[in-house]
Structures are given as structure tokens and as C-alpha cells.
Enzyme design. Structure first.
Site, PDB file in Angstrom:
ATOM      1  N   LYS A  50       1.050  -1.650   0.282  1.00 41.58           N
ATOM      2  CA  LYS A  50       0.599   0.148   0.044  1.00 41.58           C
ATOM      3  C   LYS A  50       0.546   1.071   0.101  1.00 41.58           C
ATOM      4  O   LYS A  50       0.292   2.439  -0.249  1.00 41.58           O
ATOM      5  CB  LYS A  50      -0.676  -0.485   1.128  1.00 41.58           C
ATOM      6  CG  LYS A  50      -2.251  -0.984   0.985  1.00 41.58           C
ATOM      7  CD  LYS A  50      -2.620  -1.421   2.428  1.00 41.58           C
ATOM      8  CE  LYS A  50      -3.912  -2.398   2.453  1.00 41.58           C
ATOM      9  NZ  LYS A  50      -4.493  -2.704   3.627  1.00 41.58           N
ATOM     10  N   GLN A  94      -4.578  -1.696   9.887  1.00 42.80           N
ATOM     11  CA  GLN A  94      -4.845  -3.102   9.051  1.00 42.80           C
ATOM     12  C   GLN A  94      -5.044  -4.087  10.580  1.00 42.80           C
ATOM     13  O   GLN A  94      -4.528  -4.258  11.444  1.00 42.80           O
ATOM     14  CB  GLN A  94      -2.817  -2.904   9.349  1.00 42.80           C
ATOM     15  CG  GLN A  94      -2.696  -4.103   7.794  1.00 42.80           C
ATOM     16  CD  GLN A  94      -3.317  -4.373   6.568  1.00 42.80           C
ATOM     17  OE1 GLN A  94      -3.905  -3.001   6.370  1.00 42.80           O
ATOM     18  NE2 GLN A  94      -3.791  -5.327   6.117  1.00 42.80           N
ATOM     19  N   ASP A 117     -11.165   1.883   4.898  1.00 44.82           N
ATOM     20  CA  ASP A 117     -11.293   0.967   3.993  1.00 44.82           C
ATOM     21  C   ASP A 117     -12.767   0.545   4.488  1.00 44.82           C
ATOM     22  O   ASP A 117     -13.469  -0.681   3.749  1.00 44.82           O
ATOM     23  CB  ASP A 117     -10.651   0.518   5.307  1.00 44.82           C
ATOM     24  CG  ASP A 117      -9.528  -0.116   4.949  1.00 44.82           C
ATOM     25  OD1 ASP A 117      -9.400  -0.664   4.196  1.00 44.82           O
ATOM     26  OD2 ASP A 117      -8.694  -0.457   6.659  1.00 44.82           O
TER      27      ASP A 117
HETATM   28  N1  GUN Z   1      -6.353  -7.185   6.237  1.00 45.54           N
HETATM   29  C1  GUN Z   1      -6.948  -7.324   5.349  1.00 45.54           C
HETATM   30  N2  GUN Z   1      -7.160  -6.818   4.474  1.00 45.54           N
HETATM   31  C2  GUN Z   1      -7.531  -5.708   4.365  1.00 45.54           C
HETATM   32  C3  GUN Z   1      -7.680  -4.217   4.378  1.00 45.54           C
HETATM   33  O1  GUN Z   1      -8.158  -4.096   3.265  1.00 45.54           O
HETATM   34  N3  GUN Z   1      -7.748  -3.613   5.440  1.00 45.54           N
HETATM   35  C4  GUN Z   1      -7.333  -3.887   6.293  1.00 45.54           C
HETATM   36  N4  GUN Z   1      -7.823  -2.310   7.286  1.00 45.54           N
HETATM   37  N5  GUN Z   1      -7.128  -4.804   6.917  1.00 45.54           N
HETATM   38  C5  GUN Z   1      -6.872  -5.709   5.437  1.00 45.54           C
END
Ligand code: GUN
Length: 282
Positions: A50, A94, A117
Site C-alpha cells: 500500500k 490494518q 477502508d
Molecule cells: N486485512 C486484510 N485486508 C484488509 C483491508 O482491506 N484493510 C485492513 N485495514 N486490513 C485488512
């Protein structure tokens, strides 16, 4: 006949190029703050990807790393600090968080206008009501964009989703329902998933079981979307057995190069939209 390859990598590149141009025209770059607790292997990789993608389009990221022993109150205080910081446009925590932390409590604290998110109940609730939320979760949003490249009119399509997670299966089911699909969500307790997928126009596999979906699971010409990222004999593979289905499916996303790059592109798009929303340009 071989299935059409739905190239998520190319589509994500186009989207990121457009975002880079949008960002270049802004007074300051949008800022995404990422909260990472502990050292989960997959989370480390996702977060690194990311940040790399964000830097590529000049979107600013700030990583807040915490030891896995952080208390729920300390983490809550961090989220509240980011909510109050005018420089922060988007916040992601996350997942997964360590088991001693109530994930819902933390997510529910994020300011909905910074919830890039799309996990906050304000945003998921509006989606459920078929209204327009501030943000939609990146993976289901990416899946919708990929499906629409081969199937622009979704009305009346039968879709089977394998996996009922909060991050993918459930919001995706809502998005598809809102586009007039007939959606079946299957999960670990569903009896004979294969009988259901055999009748589906579109199958989305998001269950984390390597190569689960084989040729005899699908209808000829079906659109297959593979959200899985699994390790198989030192390689990355999806939840769909690509080699088995490729001559029977109508279209399929590869792994890697399908849903993964689109998830990141959608997160970046959400963050640019957060900037515009907070600066009243949207
Ligand atoms: N863990 C796995 N996929 C995601 C996501 O799209 N966002 C977040 N915050 N954690 C994750």
C-alpha cells in the site's frame, strides 16, 4: 475456447495514473495514515504494498507501528488523535488486530469521513440501505470494477460468493444485490457449495482455500473472480484452480495480477476522495 483474462494489474495502473494526475493538481497531497499492530506476516506485505503504491502517485502515507502488547485504550487514543488531525485524510487500521483488542471498538471509533477502508458501521449501514456511503471497502469495490469490465449489466445475474467475511463477502453481496443480482453467500457451514456454484453466472471465491474451485464446480462461460492469495509449493495461487477452469470459464481474474492490485488502487482512490470530501470539493 480459453477464458478471457480479466487483467486487474492493467486496470489498476490506469486508475493510479488518473489518480496521480488528480493529485498533481491539488494544493497539497492527500495523506493516508496506517496503523499497524504487531508483526503479522501477511499484514506486513499488504502494508508495504500500500505504501509503495501510494508513494508512486505522490500520495503521502504515515505508518504508525505498535508493539502487539499495545492496550485497547492506547490504540483508541491513537485513532482519536488521527481523527482530530486536520492533516490526516484517511485512516486505516490494518487487520487482524491481536486477540486482546476488540476490533469492532477500534473500527467504530474511526471518523466515518476518514474511514477509507469503509468498515465503519456508518458506511456499511448506508451501503446496506442502498444509499451512497462515504466509502466502500476496497476489495469488494475492486471486484465490482473487475466484474463490470466483462459484465456491464448485472441485473438478474446469479452470483455465488464463497466466503462471508466482513471485509469481502458481506459487503460484496450487498453491492451485487444493489445492482439487482441474485446473490448466494456460502461459507464454511454451507452444504455442497459445488451444487450452488454450478448454477452461477458469476462465482467469487474469497475463502482462502487454495485451488478449491475446479472445472466441475462451474457452469460453462461463467465469470470467475478469485480473491484468494495462498501459498502453494512456493508459489502464490488463488482459491480457483486456474488450470482446471480456464477452458470452461467465460472470463477469469489471474492470481497474482487480478483482485490484489485493484484492492490497492481502490484504497488510493478512496483516500483521494477523502481529501476532496474534507476540502469540500466533492
Ligand atoms: N486485512 C486484510 N485486508 C484488509 C483491508 O482491506 N484493510 C485492513 N485495514 N486490513 C485488512
Amino acid at each position: 475456447m480459453s477464458a478471457t483474462l480479466i487483467n486487474g494489474k492493467n486496470l489498476a495502473e490506469q486508475i493510479k495514473n488518473n489518480l496521480a494526475q488528480q493529485i498533481a493538481a491539488l494544493q497539497t497531497p492527500p495523506q493516508l495514515d496506517i496503523v499497524l499492530v504487531g508483526h503479522d506476516d501477511a499484514s506486513e506485505i499488504y502494508v508495504r504494498n500500500k505504501i509503495k503504491a501510494a508513494e508512486h502517485i505522490n500520495l503521502k502515507t504515515v505508518l504508525h507501528r505498535f508493539d502487539e502488547n499495545i492496550t485497547e485504550n492506547e490504540l483508541s487514543a491513537m485513532v482519536e488523535k488521527l481523527n482530530a488531525d486536520k492533516n490526516v485524510n484517511g485512516i486505516i487500521v490494518q487487520l487482524p488486530l491481536p486477540p486482546h483488542i476488540d476490533t469492532h471498538r477500534i473500527i467504530n471509533l474511526i471518523e466515518p469521513k476518514k474511514d477509507v477502508d469503509g468498515f465503519h458501521p456508518y458506511n456499511t449501514g448506508l451501503l446496506q440501505n442502498n444509499q451512497v456511503p462515504y466509502f466502500i471497502a476496497a476489495t469488494p469495490l475492486g471486484v465490482m470494477r473487475l466484474i463490470q469490465t466483462v459484465c456491464p449489466n448485472l441485473s438478474g445475474k446469479n452470483v455465488v460468493i464463497i466466503g462471508a467475511s466482513l471485509i469481502v463477502g458481506r459487503p460484496l453481496a450487498t453491492l451485487l444485490l444493489n445492482q439487482e443480482c441474485t446473490v448466494t453467500i456460502t461459507h464454511i457451514h454451507t452444504k455442497n457449495i459445488k451444487e450452488l456454484t454450478q448454477k452461477a453466472d458469476i462465482v467469487v471465491a474469497a475463502c482462502g482455500v487454495a485451488n478449491l474451485v475446479k472445472a466441475d464446480w462451474i457452469k460453462s462461460g461463467a465469470v470467475l473472480i478469485d480473491v484468494g492469495i495462498n501459498r502453494c509449493n512456493g508459489k502464490i495461487c488463488g482459491d480457483i484452480d486456474f488450470a482446471s477452469v480456464q477452458d470452461k470459464a467465460g472470463a477469469i481474474t489471474p492470481v497474482p495480477g487480478g483482485v490484489g492490485p485493484m484492492t490497492i488502487a481502490m484504497l488510493l482512490e478512496n483516500t483521494v476522495n477523502a481529501y476532496l470530501l474534507q476540502n469540500q470539493k466533492k
